[in-house]
Design a protein around this motif. Structure first.
Motif, PDB file in Angstrom:
ATOM      1  N   ASN A 138     -11.246 -21.171  26.412  1.00 34.37           N
ATOM      2  CA  ASN A 138     -11.039 -21.495  25.004  1.00 34.37           C
ATOM      3  C   ASN A 138      -9.558 -21.653  24.670  1.00 34.37           C
ATOM      4  N   GLN A 175      -9.510 -26.309  14.628  1.00 34.88           N
ATOM      5  CA  GLN A 175     -10.472 -26.585  13.555  1.00 34.88           C
ATOM      6  C   GLN A 175     -11.645 -27.468  13.983  1.00 34.88           C
ATOM      7  N   HIS A 176     -11.534 -28.169  15.108  1.00 39.05           N
ATOM      8  CA  HIS A 176     -12.645 -29.031  15.530  1.00 39.05           C
ATOM      9  C   HIS A 176     -13.719 -28.164  16.186  1.00 39.05           C
ATOM     10  N   PRO A 177     -14.923 -28.110  15.600  1.00 38.52           N
ATOM     11  CA  PRO A 177     -15.955 -27.178  16.091  1.00 38.52           C
ATOM     12  C   PRO A 177     -16.463 -27.485  17.503  1.00 38.52           C
ATOM     13  N   ASP A 178     -16.495 -28.739  17.905  1.00 35.20           N
ATOM     14  CA  ASP A 178     -17.043 -29.084  19.215  1.00 35.20           C
ATOM     15  C   ASP A 178     -16.123 -28.703  20.372  1.00 35.20           C
ATOM     16  N   GLN A 180     -14.194 -25.937  20.630  1.00 38.55           N
ATOM     17  CA  GLN A 180     -14.231 -24.487  20.839  1.00 38.55           C
ATOM     18  C   GLN A 180     -12.909 -23.947  21.389  1.00 38.55           C
ATOM     19  N   ASP A 182      -9.726 -21.570  20.775  1.00 30.86           N
ATOM     20  CA  ASP A 182      -9.324 -20.417  19.984  1.00 30.86           C
ATOM     21  C   ASP A 182      -7.818 -20.190  20.016  1.00 30.86           C
TER      22      ASP A 182
END
Length: 195
Positions: A138, A175-178, A180, A182
């Motif tokens: 991540n 911020q892009h959820p796909d 992942q 961190d």
């Protein structure tokens, strides 16, 4: 419609005769046009005809070659799948990030999104020669390659410029959820950038 190619052929023959000159022009009888359908249009010996000699029934079903080429090119350009991605750009007051939607190729979306953020942050006398994005678990590592011709270094950027550049990249990736992501780390040719 049947006479249209014959008219063009007559114009082509007349133009060919004018170019070839009166002394060298072959004898062609233009005074008595025939009304019969011929298998192939007559040609001038000096130059081959550029009019297609295909039967009329094939011409009706098949588009001209010049029409097919642009369509094939357009299809090749639109072939990659595009997707909308939000990139984050610092506002004019340097207080908050604003999302901006951009279209990028789906197969290289993360790398292209980083490139779009970098395009929005062009600072005077600061020049990058390239960048790379690598994701391990991540954690994303953005390797920014400062150009040897750059007059300014990362440390010479103002706090607002640093926040806009590095913060905008970090926000875009996190911020892009796909994706992942961190955590984001920044390097210059593999060496960690310390501000």
């Amino acid at each position: 419609m049947v006479r249209f190619p014959k008219i063009l052929l007559g114009l082509f023959v007349a133009a060919s005769l004018a170019v070839a000159g009166c002394n060298e022009a072959p004898t062609v009888d233009l005074a008595e046009p025939t009304t019969e359908e011929s298998a192939a249009p007559p040609t001038v010996d000096a130059e081959p005809s550029t009019i297609a000699a295909e039967p009329e029934d094939k011409d009706k079903d098949k588009p001209a070659a010049t029409e097919a080429q642009p369509n094939a090119t357009d299809a090749a350009e639109k072939d990659p799948k595009m997707m909308a991605v939000s990139i984050y750009v610092m506002d004019e007051t340097c207080t908050k990030f604003q999302p901006e939607s951009v279209e990028v190729p789906a197969d290289t979306a993360m790398t292209e999104a980083v490139g779009k953020v970098l395009e929005r942050h062009s600072f005077e006398a600061f020049k990058l020669s390239g960048y790379r994005v690598n994701v391990d678990s991540n954690k994303a590592t953005v390797d920014l390659r400062l150009s040897e011709e750059s007059e300014r270094q990362f440390l010479s950027l103002s706090s607002c410029e640093q926040q806009g550049l590095f913060g905008g990249l970090e926000e875009t990736l996190i911020q892009h959820p796909d994706w992942q992501v961190d955590q984001v780390e920044f390097t210059n040719r593999g060496k960690e950038i310390v501000l």
